[in-house]
Design a protein around this motif. Sequence first.
Motif, PDB file in Angstrom:
ATOM      1  N   GLY A  14       0.759  -1.224   0.072  1.00 15.00           N
ATOM      2  CA  GLY A  14       0.422   0.220  -0.099  1.00 15.00           C
ATOM      3  C   GLY A  14       0.670   0.936  -0.557  1.00 15.00           C
ATOM      4  O   GLY A  14       1.973   0.912  -0.329  1.00 15.00           O
ATOM      5  N   ASP A  15       0.091   1.822   0.477  1.00 12.63           N
ATOM      6  CA  ASP A  15       1.541   3.538   0.741  1.00 12.63           C
ATOM      7  C   ASP A  15       2.621   3.538   1.314  1.00 12.63           C
ATOM      8  O   ASP A  15       3.168   3.824   1.177  1.00 12.63           O
ATOM      9  CB  ASP A  15       0.253   5.202   1.435  1.00 12.63           C
ATOM     10  CG  ASP A  15      -1.117   4.878   1.155  1.00 12.63           C
ATOM     11  OD1 ASP A  15      -1.774   4.389   0.099  1.00 12.63           O
ATOM     12  OD2 ASP A  15      -1.468   5.317   1.547  1.00 12.63           O
ATOM     13  N   ALA A  16       2.612   2.676   2.242  1.00 16.87           N
ATOM     14  CA  ALA A  16       4.017   1.885   2.757  1.00 16.87           C
ATOM     15  C   ALA A  16       4.902   1.455   1.672  1.00 16.87           C
ATOM     16  O   ALA A  16       5.636   1.693   2.304  1.00 16.87           O
ATOM     17  CB  ALA A  16       3.957   1.364   4.373  1.00 16.87           C
ATOM     18  N   ALA A  20       1.293   3.562  -6.065  1.00 18.94           N
ATOM     19  CA  ALA A  20       0.117   4.283  -5.881  1.00 18.94           C
ATOM     20  C   ALA A  20       0.045   4.332  -4.847  1.00 18.94           C
ATOM     21  O   ALA A  20      -0.559   3.195  -4.072  1.00 18.94           O
ATOM     22  CB  ALA A  20       0.092   3.876  -7.325  1.00 18.94           C
ATOM     23  N   PRO A  21      -0.337   5.373  -4.221  1.00 18.22           N
ATOM     24  CA  PRO A  21      -1.070   5.224  -3.206  1.00 18.22           C
ATOM     25  C   PRO A  21      -2.992   4.959  -3.062  1.00 18.22           C
ATOM     26  O   PRO A  21      -3.232   6.337  -3.130  1.00 18.22           O
ATOM     27  CB  PRO A  21      -0.920   6.615  -1.870  1.00 18.22           C
ATOM     28  CG  PRO A  21      -0.186   7.614  -3.581  1.00 18.22           C
ATOM     29  CD  PRO A  21       0.289   6.879  -4.206  1.00 18.22           C
ATOM     30  N   THR A  23      -6.535   2.868  -3.783  1.00 15.44           N
ATOM     31  CA  THR A  23      -6.829   1.912  -2.436  1.00 15.44           C
ATOM     32  C   THR A  23      -7.537   0.235  -3.603  1.00 15.44           C
ATOM     33  O   THR A  23      -6.636  -0.580  -2.833  1.00 15.44           O
ATOM     34  CB  THR A  23      -8.490   2.231  -1.972  1.00 15.44           C
ATOM     35  OG1 THR A  23      -8.574   2.928  -1.692  1.00 15.44           O
ATOM     36  CG2 THR A  23      -8.674   0.706  -1.478  1.00 15.44           C
ATOM     37  N   GLY A  26      -3.553  -1.284  -3.487  1.00 15.54           N
ATOM     38  CA  GLY A  26      -3.059  -1.397  -2.259  1.00 15.54           C
ATOM     39  C   GLY A  26      -3.572  -2.655  -1.633  1.00 15.54           C
ATOM     40  O   GLY A  26      -3.222  -4.239  -0.886  1.00 15.54           O
ATOM     41  N   GLN A  53      -6.285   5.672 -13.183  1.00 12.10           N
ATOM     42  CA  GLN A  53      -6.841   7.041 -11.725  1.00 12.10           C
ATOM     43  C   GLN A  53      -7.959   7.965 -12.813  1.00 12.10           C
ATOM     44  O   GLN A  53      -8.268   8.289 -13.104  1.00 12.10           O
ATOM     45  CB  GLN A  53      -5.771   8.148 -11.393  1.00 12.10           C
ATOM     46  CG  GLN A  53      -4.105   7.623 -11.039  1.00 12.10           C
ATOM     47  CD  GLN A  53      -3.013   8.435 -10.651  1.00 12.10           C
ATOM     48  OE1 GLN A  53      -3.521   9.463 -10.225  1.00 12.10           O
ATOM     49  NE2 GLN A  53      -1.675   8.410 -11.544  1.00 12.10           N
TER      50      GLN A  53
END
Length: 65
Positions: A14-16, A20-21, A23, A26, A53
Motif C-alpha cells: 500500500g502507501d508504505a 501508487a497510493p 486503494t 494496496g 486514476q
Amino acid sequence: MRAGRLPTWLHAIGDAGGGAPLTHMGKYEARVLGARLAGAHETPPPRDVPVPQVVFTDPQVAAVG
C-alpha cells in the motif's frame, strides 16, 4: 513488497510500499503478499506500468499513468 535494504522478514504494501497510493493497488499488493506468505509464487505488481486514476467530479475527469 520488498524494497531496498530491508530485513528479509519485513514487507511493506500500500502507501508504505512506495507505489501508487490508491486503494485498489494496496488491495492487490495485499493479495499478492498474502499468497506469497502462504507459499505461492505470485509475482509482485510491476512498478513501471500506467495505473488508471479517476477524480469524481462533474464533469468527469480521468487519467492513466
